[in-house]
Structures are given as structure tokens and as C-alpha cells.
Scaffold this motif. Structure first.
Motif, PDB file in Angstrom:
ATOM      1  N   VAL A   1       0.844  -1.210   0.000  1.00  0.00           N
ATOM      2  CA  VAL A   1       0.000   0.000   0.000  1.00  0.00           C
ATOM      3  C   VAL A   1       0.874   1.254   0.000  1.00  0.00           C
ATOM      4  CG1 VAL A   1      -1.709   1.333   1.294  1.00  0.00           C
ATOM      5  CG2 VAL A   1      -1.951  -1.138   1.138  1.00  0.00           C
ATOM      6  N   GLU A   2       1.915   1.255   0.820  1.00  0.00           N
ATOM      7  CA  GLU A   2       2.755   2.465   0.913  1.00  0.00           C
ATOM      8  C   GLU A   2       3.555   2.698  -0.362  1.00  0.00           C
ATOM      9  OE1 GLU A   2       4.850   2.233   4.680  1.00  0.00           O
ATOM     10  OE2 GLU A   2       3.068   2.955   5.739  1.00  0.00           O
ATOM     11  N   GLU A   3       3.990   1.615  -1.007  1.00  0.00           N
ATOM     12  CA  GLU A   3       4.696   1.783  -2.288  1.00  0.00           C
ATOM     13  C   GLU A   3       3.738   2.360  -3.326  1.00  0.00           C
ATOM     14  OE1 GLU A   3       8.103  -1.702  -1.863  1.00  0.00           O
ATOM     15  OE2 GLU A   3       6.352  -2.054  -3.136  1.00  0.00           O
ATOM     16  N   THR A   4       2.489   1.912  -3.293  1.00  0.00           N
ATOM     17  CA  THR A   4       1.482   2.426  -4.227  1.00  0.00           C
ATOM     18  C   THR A   4       1.225   3.901  -3.952  1.00  0.00           C
ATOM     19  OG1 THR A   4       0.469   0.233  -4.177  1.00  0.00           O
ATOM     20  CG2 THR A   4      -0.807   1.985  -5.215  1.00  0.00           C
ATOM     21  N   ILE A   5       1.090   4.231  -2.679  1.00  0.00           N
ATOM     22  CA  ILE A   5       0.857   5.634  -2.303  1.00  0.00           C
ATOM     23  C   ILE A   5       2.028   6.502  -2.784  1.00  0.00           C
ATOM     24  CG2 ILE A   5       0.807   7.227  -0.330  1.00  0.00           C
ATOM     25  CD1 ILE A   5      -0.944   5.210   1.140  1.00  0.00           C
ATOM     26  N   ASP A   6       3.235   6.017  -2.610  1.00  0.00           N
ATOM     27  CA  ASP A   6       4.408   6.801  -3.034  1.00  0.00           C
ATOM     28  C   ASP A   6       4.408   7.023  -4.538  1.00  0.00           C
ATOM     29  OD1 ASP A   6       6.740   5.401  -0.561  1.00  0.00           O
ATOM     30  OD2 ASP A   6       5.293   7.048  -0.456  1.00  0.00           O
ATOM     31  N   SER A   7       4.017   5.989  -5.291  1.00  0.00           N
ATOM     32  CA  SER A   7       3.918   6.141  -6.753  1.00  0.00           C
ATOM     33  C   SER A   7       2.838   7.153  -7.111  1.00  0.00           C
ATOM     34  CB  SER A   7       3.590   4.805  -7.415  1.00  0.00           C
ATOM     35  OG  SER A   7       4.670   3.908  -7.304  1.00  0.00           O
ATOM     36  N   ILE A   8       1.698   7.058  -6.442  1.00  0.00           N
ATOM     37  CA  ILE A   8       0.602   7.993  -6.713  1.00  0.00           C
ATOM     38  C   ILE A   8       1.056   9.435  -6.449  1.00  0.00           C
ATOM     39  CG2 ILE A   8      -1.706   8.758  -5.957  1.00  0.00           C
ATOM     40  CD1 ILE A   8      -2.326   5.800  -5.334  1.00  0.00           C
ATOM     41  N   LYS A   9       1.776   9.622  -5.354  1.00  0.00           N
ATOM     42  CA  LYS A   9       2.274  10.974  -5.020  1.00  0.00           C
ATOM     43  C   LYS A   9       3.169  11.508  -6.130  1.00  0.00           C
ATOM     44  CE  LYS A   9       4.235  11.490  -0.925  1.00  0.00           C
ATOM     45  NZ  LYS A   9       5.148  10.927   0.086  1.00  0.00           N
ATOM     46  N   LYS A  10       4.067  10.631  -6.574  1.00  0.00           N
ATOM     47  CA  LYS A  10       5.054  11.023  -7.590  1.00  0.00           C
ATOM     48  C   LYS A  10       4.349  11.386  -8.905  1.00  0.00           C
ATOM     49  CE  LYS A  10       9.531   9.162  -8.876  1.00  0.00           C
ATOM     50  NZ  LYS A  10      10.308   7.934  -9.039  1.00  0.00           N
ATOM     51  N   ILE A  11       3.394  10.534  -9.290  1.00  0.00           N
ATOM     52  CA  ILE A  11       2.681  10.754 -10.556  1.00  0.00           C
ATOM     53  C   ILE A  11       1.861  12.033 -10.475  1.00  0.00           C
ATOM     54  CG2 ILE A  11       0.865   9.844 -12.057  1.00  0.00           C
ATOM     55  CD1 ILE A  11       1.825   7.006 -11.119  1.00  0.00           C
ATOM     56  N   THR A  12       1.155  12.219  -9.358  1.00  0.00           N
ATOM     57  CA  THR A  12       0.306  13.410  -9.190  1.00  0.00           C
ATOM     58  C   THR A  12       1.144  14.676  -9.291  1.00  0.00           C
ATOM     59  OG1 THR A  12      -1.101  12.140  -7.676  1.00  0.00           O
ATOM     60  CG2 THR A  12      -1.386  14.524  -7.673  1.00  0.00           C
ATOM     61  N   ASP A  13       2.261  14.673  -8.621  1.00  0.00           N
ATOM     62  CA  ASP A  13       3.154  15.830  -8.626  1.00  0.00           C
ATOM     63  C   ASP A  13       3.645  16.139 -10.034  1.00  0.00           C
ATOM     64  OD1 ASP A  13       6.104  16.715  -6.650  1.00  0.00           O
ATOM     65  OD2 ASP A  13       4.340  17.865  -7.281  1.00  0.00           O
ATOM     66  N   GLU A  14       4.014  15.091 -10.769  1.00  0.00           N
ATOM     67  CA  GLU A  14       4.540  15.262 -12.119  1.00  0.00           C
ATOM     68  C   GLU A  14       3.454  15.764 -13.067  1.00  0.00           C
ATOM     69  OE1 GLU A  14       7.619  15.092 -12.674  1.00  0.00           O
ATOM     70  OE2 GLU A  14       7.691  15.200 -14.862  1.00  0.00           O
ATOM     71  N   MET A  15       2.247  15.243 -12.933  1.00  0.00           N
ATOM     72  CA  MET A  15       1.136  15.639 -13.798  1.00  0.00           C
ATOM     73  C   MET A  15       0.817  17.117 -13.639  1.00  0.00           C
ATOM     74  SD  MET A  15      -1.623  12.613 -13.600  1.00  0.00           S
ATOM     75  CE  MET A  15      -1.623  11.319 -14.794  1.00  0.00           C
ATOM     76  N   VAL A  16       0.861  17.563 -12.381  1.00  0.00           N
ATOM     77  CA  VAL A  16       0.575  18.982 -12.131  1.00  0.00           C
ATOM     78  C   VAL A  16       1.631  19.847 -12.804  1.00  0.00           C
ATOM     79  CG1 VAL A  16       0.522  20.747 -10.322  1.00  0.00           C
ATOM     80  CG2 VAL A  16      -0.703  18.615  -9.998  1.00  0.00           C
ATOM     81  N   LYS A  17       2.891  19.424 -12.691  1.00  0.00           N
ATOM     82  CA  LYS A  17       3.989  20.199 -13.307  1.00  0.00           C
ATOM     83  C   LYS A  17       3.825  20.272 -14.807  1.00  0.00           C
ATOM     84  CE  LYS A  17       7.615  18.830 -10.157  1.00  0.00           C
ATOM     85  NZ  LYS A  17       8.745  17.939 -10.060  1.00  0.00           N
ATOM     86  N   LEU A  18       3.453  19.119 -15.427  1.00  0.00           N
ATOM     87  CA  LEU A  18       3.431  19.060 -16.883  1.00  0.00           C
ATOM     88  C   LEU A  18       2.196  19.716 -17.478  1.00  0.00           C
ATOM     89  CD1 LEU A  18       4.746  15.424 -17.373  1.00  0.00           C
ATOM     90  CD2 LEU A  18       5.972  17.550 -17.742  1.00  0.00           C
ATOM     91  N   GLU A  19       1.140  19.820 -16.715  1.00  0.00           N
ATOM     92  CA  GLU A  19      -0.108  20.470 -17.161  1.00  0.00           C
ATOM     93  C   GLU A  19      -0.663  19.872 -18.451  1.00  0.00           C
ATOM     94  OE1 GLU A  19       0.957  24.858 -15.287  1.00  0.00           O
ATOM     95  OE2 GLU A  19       0.465  24.682 -17.384  1.00  0.00           O
TER      96      GLU A  19
END
Lengths: 189, 179
Positions: B77-95
Motif C-alpha cells: 500500500v505504501e509503495e502504491t501511495i508513493d507512486s501515486i504521489k510522484k505521478i500526481t506531482d509530475e502531472m501537475v507540473k506538466l499540465e
């Protein structure tokens, strides 16, 4: 993500991931007296990590104060644990500004007369007690003087006087109330 | 008498005009403070949404740490959460992912919490029976998220399209399963 959000979020995840909770079936075996730094408790549905443990000592009693951090909001709270015939807990709701209270001279007069009252947030708090104690944190010891005022609905305003004639005095005030031992669920020690 | 009345009316008039200007000045000052540029507004909305999303992940992580004893489950679960955090952050940056990011957010806000709650609500006896299936579903979701993460951070210029497709396909798959 803004830097501030990232820093706060990372801190919160860091705190949460320190928790290695004891199985539900074993939690009733844990004692509140054994709480220490990095223990986890749940109070009023909020989860806290114990950030620090302080001891207070006066002529007759010794009691413990836990500095707690809410792992989801990073809000700081305090829990006092005193053992008389049974364990008594006091939960600090918030710090009060000294500007919202009578001046220090008035409070000292009330203590001398062992009577008087404070009005705060629409409630009356009556003089209850005043006493000195030693505050012990790791190797440090410091003198502190307490002025307690109690309301009819059992909330307490405690004014703490720190310092001396030499160094000068500083004051802090807190609003607290008693909670039953059952209100505290220990998740890990 | 007439003169007194005129003077009184004049004075009242002057006071009225002065009051009008003072009030408008205060309103102007208030308006000046509140105005934000479109960029600032956009950033504020993004940050507010991000914070809400992160708060949900924090609550989920705390729940898993409090209610699970199995360290393997906590790890997945925590590895999944960490991936979700990373992806969310990147998506916001890339717009680049406004529609896809809305779909992707459902992983942390709906699919993962529902999977975990569904298992915890079973009760101890049924949890033992269904543990294997639960762990398999958890692993499947974790693998899908990992694919999206790998795709997003792929240097290949076609990774945006591939990421969008992966997210949409995962969305359809999970939306159909978890109702």
C-alpha cells in the motif's frame, strides 16, 4: 506542489510511517504509564505521536506531561498524567493569550487571598490553587509556579509563571479539562 | 432663520460628501488587497486540490498502519501511495493531463480506499478466507500504477499518449469492478 505543502506532507507521512501498531486484541494490555517518545495514541478520533515527555515535581507529587503531535494536522497538544489513588488525565485544549486574562498582579492578589475569578470566553473560572513545582526535561530543571482556576463545568485555566527576580518572569496560560483513561487508545509504545 | 438653515444644510452636505469619499477609499483598499493575478489564482486552486488529494492519501496510510498487522500488505500500500504521489506531482507540473489526472486521482480517492475498506469490513474470520484474493487485487492495482509511473517518466516522446491510454484503460477496468 508548493514547497510548503511538500514539506508538511512529507513530515506527516514520516510521522505516520513510524507507527508499528500493536494488534487490536492486545491494545488493552498497554499501560498509559508506559507511554514514551514515539509512542502513538488515539484521543477523540485523532492520532498523535508522543514528541516529548516532561516531568513536574512539587513537595508531594510527581506528574508527567506528554507533548503530542497530531500526525494529520501537525497540531500540538499536551496530555498530563498524574497518579493519585488512580490515574488522572488532563487534556490541554489550547494555549490562551495572557492578553485575554487579568494582569499578573491581579492574579497574584487572588492567589494571596485564595479567592477571585477570571472571565474567559463567556465562562467564569474560580481560583482553585497555586503552587510551585520543578519542571524536569532530560537533564534540565527549572522552577515554575502555577495558578489554577476552575469553572463550574470543570474546565481549568492554568497560568504558568517561569523565571525569577534575577532573569525576569514570563507567563503562559492554558485551557484544559479532565478526560477518562478510556478516552486514550494506545496504538503502540 | 433662513441663513441658519442654509448653513446647516451646507454643513450636512459637506459632511455627507466627505463620508462618501472616505467609505469609497476603504472599499478600494479592500479591493486592492483581494485581487490576485490569474496565475496566482490558478496556482492557489492547484495547491488546494493537491493538498486535499495528499490529505486523503495521508488518511489512507494512517488507516493501513493502524488496522493492519501484516507488514507485506502495509509495504504494498505504501509503495502504491508513493507512486501515486510522484505521478500526481509530475502531472501537475506538466499540465498536460487535465482529463487523465481527474481519472488518475480516483485511484487514491476511490479504488485503493474501497479495496482496503472492503477487506477490513469483512470481519476477522472472513478476512482470513479472502486474504489471498485481497493481496492479489492490491498487487494488481500496484502494478498498474507502476506502469503509469514508468510510462510518465519515460524519455520517449510518445509516453504522454501511452500514459493517457493506460490511465483510461485502468479507469474503465476498475470502475467496472468496484461499484
Amino acid at each position: 506542489m508548493s514547497n510548503l505543502i511538500k514539506i508538511e506532507t512529507d513530515k506527516k507521512f514520516g510521522l505516520i510511517r513510524k507507527l508499528k501498531s500493536v494488534p487490536l486484541s492486545d491494545r488493552h494490555t498497554l499501560s498509559i504509564k508506559d507511554l514514551k517518545k514515539d509512542s502513538f495514541i488515539r484521543v477523540f478520533k485523532d492520532t498523535y505521536i508522543v514528541d516529548d515527555v516532561y516531568t513536574y515535581q512539587d513537595k508531594e507529587d510527581t506528574w508527567t506531561e506528554l507533548k503530542l503531535i497530531n500526525v494529520l494536522t501537525l497540531e500540538v497538544k499536551y496530555l498530563e498524567i498524574e497518579e493519585d489513588d488512580e490515574i488522572e488525565l488532563s487534556w490541554t485544549e489550547k494555549e490562551i493569550s495572557m492578553k485575554d486574562l487579568p494582569d499578573v498582579d491581579t492574579i497574584e492578589d487572588m492567589a494571596d487571598e485564595e479567592s477571585g475569578q477570571i472571565k474567559y470566553a463567556g465562562n467564569i473560572f474560580y481560583y482553585d490553587d497555586d503552587y510551585k513545582a520543578k519542571f524536569i526535561k532530560k537533564d534540565k530543571k527549572e522552577k515554575v509556579y502555577f495558578y489554577d482556576f476552575l469553572s463550574d463545568d470543570k474546565k481549568m485555566i492554568t497560568i504558568e509563571e517561569w523565571g525569577s527576580d534575577k532573569t525576569g518572569y514570563s507567563y503562559q496560560a492554558f485551557l484544559s479539562f479532565s478526560i477518562p483513561v478510556e478516552a486514550v487508545e494506545i496504538l503502540s509504545l | 432663520m433662513g441663513r441658519v438653515l442654509i448653513i446647516t444644510l451646507l454643513l450636512l452636505g459637506i459632511v455627507g460628501v466627505a463620508f462618501y469619499f472616505l467609505k469609497n477609499k476603504k472599499v478600494e483598499k479592500k479591493t486592492e488587497k483581494k485581487e490576485m493575478s490569474p496565475e496566482e489564482i490558478k496556482e492557489k486552486i492547484q495547491n488546494d486540490n493537491l493538498k486535499k488529494h495528499m490529505d486523503r492519501l495521508l488518511v489512507l496510510n494512517l488507516k493501513v498502519r493502524t488496522d493492519f498487522e501484516d507488514l507485506k500488505i502495509i509495504k504494498i500500500v505504501e509503495e502504491t501511495i508513493d507512486s501515486i504521489k510522484k505521478i500526481t506531482d509530475e502531472m501537475v507540473k506538466l499540465e498536460n493531463f487535465s482529463e487523465a489526472s481527474v481519472m488518475f486521482n480516483r485511484i487514491g480517492e476511490k479504488y485503493l480506499p474501497e479495496l482496503i475498506d472492503g477487506y477490513l469490513n469483512l470481519g476477522e474470520a472472513k478476512q482470513k478466507e479472502n486474504k489471498e484474493e485481497f493481496v492479489a487485487n492490491l498487487n494488481k492495482l500496484s502494478e498498474e500504477v507502476k506502469k503509469i509511473e514508468n510510462s510518465l517518466f519515460d524519455e520517449n516522446e510518445k509516453s504522454f499518449d501511452r500514459t493517457n491510454i493506460l490511465i483510461k484503460s485502468m479507469f474503465e477496468d476498475f470502475e467496472g469492478r468496484i461499484k
